[in-house]
Motif scaffolding. Structure first.
Motif, mmCIF file in Angstrom:
data_model
loop_
_atom_site.group_PDB
_atom_site.id
_atom_site.type_symbol
_atom_site.label_atom_id
_atom_site.label_comp_id
_atom_site.label_asym_id
_atom_site.label_seq_id
_atom_site.Cartn_x
_atom_site.Cartn_y
_atom_site.Cartn_z
ATOM 1 N N ARG A 89 0.828 -1.205 0.000
ATOM 2 C CA ARG A 89 0.000 0.000 0.000
ATOM 3 C C ARG A 89 0.865 1.259 0.000
ATOM 4 O O ARG A 89 0.510 2.279 -0.605
ATOM 5 C CB ARG A 89 -0.928 -0.012 1.215
ATOM 6 N N HIS A 90 1.993 1.197 0.687
ATOM 7 C CA HIS A 90 2.912 2.339 0.698
ATOM 8 C C HIS A 90 3.410 2.624 -0.719
ATOM 9 O O HIS A 90 3.409 3.782 -1.169
ATOM 10 C CB HIS A 90 4.092 2.045 1.628
ATOM 11 N N VAL A 91 3.810 1.581 -1.424
ATOM 12 C CA VAL A 91 4.312 1.747 -2.788
ATOM 13 C C VAL A 91 3.203 2.280 -3.704
ATOM 14 O O VAL A 91 3.433 3.169 -4.531
ATOM 15 C CB VAL A 91 4.869 0.403 -3.315
ATOM 16 N N ILE A 92 2.000 1.753 -3.551
ATOM 17 C CA ILE A 92 0.872 2.220 -4.364
ATOM 18 C C ILE A 92 0.577 3.686 -4.066
ATOM 19 O O ILE A 92 0.258 4.474 -4.973
ATOM 20 C CB ILE A 92 -0.364 1.337 -4.103
ATOM 21 N N SER A 93 0.709 4.083 -2.803
ATOM 22 C CA SER A 93 0.449 5.482 -2.425
ATOM 23 C C SER A 93 1.451 6.437 -3.067
ATOM 24 O O SER A 93 1.196 7.646 -3.179
ATOM 25 C CB SER A 93 0.499 5.644 -0.898
ATOM 26 N N ARG A 116 10.348 5.810 -3.907
ATOM 27 C CA ARG A 116 9.870 7.193 -3.777
ATOM 28 C C ARG A 116 8.726 7.420 -4.755
ATOM 29 O O ARG A 116 8.393 6.536 -5.555
ATOM 30 C CB ARG A 116 10.997 8.190 -4.007
ATOM 31 N N ARG A 117 8.126 8.607 -4.700
ATOM 32 C CA ARG A 117 6.974 8.912 -5.542
ATOM 33 C C ARG A 117 7.324 8.754 -7.014
ATOM 34 O O ARG A 117 8.398 9.134 -7.464
ATOM 35 C CB ARG A 117 6.468 10.332 -5.260
ATOM 36 N N ARG A 118 6.382 8.125 -7.724
ATOM 37 C CA ARG A 118 6.595 7.829 -9.135
ATOM 38 C C ARG A 118 6.709 9.103 -9.965
ATOM 39 O O ARG A 118 5.846 9.994 -9.880
ATOM 40 C CB ARG A 118 5.419 6.976 -9.642
ATOM 41 N N LEU A 119 7.792 9.180 -10.728
ATOM 42 C CA LEU A 119 7.966 10.302 -11.652
ATOM 43 C C LEU A 119 7.320 9.953 -12.970
ATOM 44 O O LEU A 119 7.654 8.942 -13.608
ATOM 45 C CB LEU A 119 9.476 10.579 -11.864
ATOM 46 N N ARG A 120 6.347 10.738 -13.402
ATOM 47 C CA ARG A 120 5.632 10.455 -14.645
ATOM 48 C C ARG A 120 6.561 10.676 -15.846
ATOM 49 O O ARG A 120 7.190 11.717 -15.992
ATOM 50 C CB ARG A 120 4.410 11.348 -14.767
#
Length: 344
Positions: free
Chosen positions: A177-181, A336-340
């Motif tokens: 869930r952390h990765v999905i977030s 970390r947050r996914r870079l588009r």
């Protein structure tokens, strides 16, 4: 429970008769199994299991006194975390005058049964077992010879057996869930084999559940033995997928670090190109660059609690009980947050 006296207990001659071999062959099968051909060995083991046979000398010893030994049967000596659990078990037992006899079964539950029977024959007082999946005959053996035991590293949801562990499925769900977030939608998994391994099976199920609950596509899954080289090979397969996953969840830290090795070899940046996470929060993962996001599991605490409970059971100072322990998500820089990007 059957209360037969010693004169009515099955003997080696009964095993020999049932197996269709000589008593000398029974002796070799029990004491030097490598000296007996596999088919004959299996017939003897089947007869031993059917008759619940324990050599009379060992049985008399078990009835007369304690050995002050606890058997710890683990899936593999290669996985360092089992060593940490058994080390904690040993330290706490030693302080109370007990010793540990350590054995492994290589994720083969029939072999685990065979090893347990040998330890019973040698007078071991109690057992620490890893996981929830076991051959039902193992519990029959321990019940027949009144050997207390505790299951570890998992939660027995059936309530049939005492356990000291944590919810592997929930731990996996939390890190997923952390990765999905963080915005990852294409997710791959490197999983330990699940046959005879309820920990791996529950962690894989936890990953799948979190991904399904988020409405994402079915994850790409590769299985690997718990070894860096095998994990790297599995990760290489995931990296070859088109499009490749933007995040990879591993069912333990060894597999996660093997996945990181494959990324470095391919010139793929962690976490900019691929985020990677593990479970168990080992030193191996924490000392990587970047540090591995993982889940701290109560590896040492399980061994300590198992020692306390088993000694109490051996000495008649308590009843078997179960205990669910806590885990904790440890966030580091490997995810970390996914870079588009243009590939999505």
């Amino acid at each position: 429970m059957d209360q037969r006296n010693a004169t009515n207990r099955p003997g080696a001659k009964h095993v020999a008769l049932l197996a269709g071999v000589s008593t000398a062959t029974v002796s070799r099968a029990l004491n030097s199994p490598g000296a007996v051909d596999p088919a004959t060995l299996q017939r003897v083991r089947d007869a031993v299991a059917q008759l619940r046979y324990v050599p009379h000398g060992a049985a008399r010893s078990l009835r007369s006194q304690r050995s002050r030994m606890v058997g710890a049967i683990v899936p593999s000596f290669d996985y360092a975390l089992y060593a940490k659990t058994t080390s904690a078990l040993q330290q706490h037992l030693s302080a109370q005058g007990y010793s540990v006899v350590l054995a492994e079964h290589h994720y083969d539950l029939e072999q685990e049964l065979h090893v347990a029977r040998q330890l019973v024959e040698h007078g071991v007082d109690a057992f620490m077992l890893v996981g929830i999946d076991h051959d039902p005959r193992l519990f029959d053996l321990l019940d027949e010879h009144r050997r207390p035991f505790v299951l570890t590293w998992g939660v027995d949801t059936t309530g049939r057996h005492p356990y000291i562990g944590f919810d592997n499925r929930a731990a996996a769900q939390e890190v997923a869930r952390h990765v999905i977030s963080l915005g990852h939608e294409r997710i791959g998994i490197v999983s330990a084999p699940v046959e005879g391994n309820d920990r791996g099976r529950e962690r894989l199920a936890g990953f799948r559940a979190a991904i399904a609950q988020a409405g994402l596509k079915e994850p790409q899954v590769e299985h690997a033995r718990i070894a860096l080289h095998d994990a790297a090979a599995a990760m290489k397969k995931l990296l070859a997928r088109k499009p490749r996953p933007t995040a990879v969840l591993a069912t333990n830290d060894v597999l996660a670090v093997g996945a990181m090795m494959a990324c470095r070899a391919a010139g793929i940046s962690i976490p900019d190109d691929v985020a990677i996470t593990g479970i168990d929060n080992t030193d191996l993962g924490a000392t990587q660059t970047p540090g591995l996001t993982s889940v701290r599991t109560p590896i040492v605490e399980i061994g300590e609690a198992a020692a306390e409970q088993l000694v109490a059971l051996i000495e008649g100072r308590g009843e078997a009980r179960s205990r669910v322990m806590e885990f904790e998500l440890v966030v580091r820089d490997s995810a970390r947050r996914r870079l588009r990007r243009k590939d999505g």
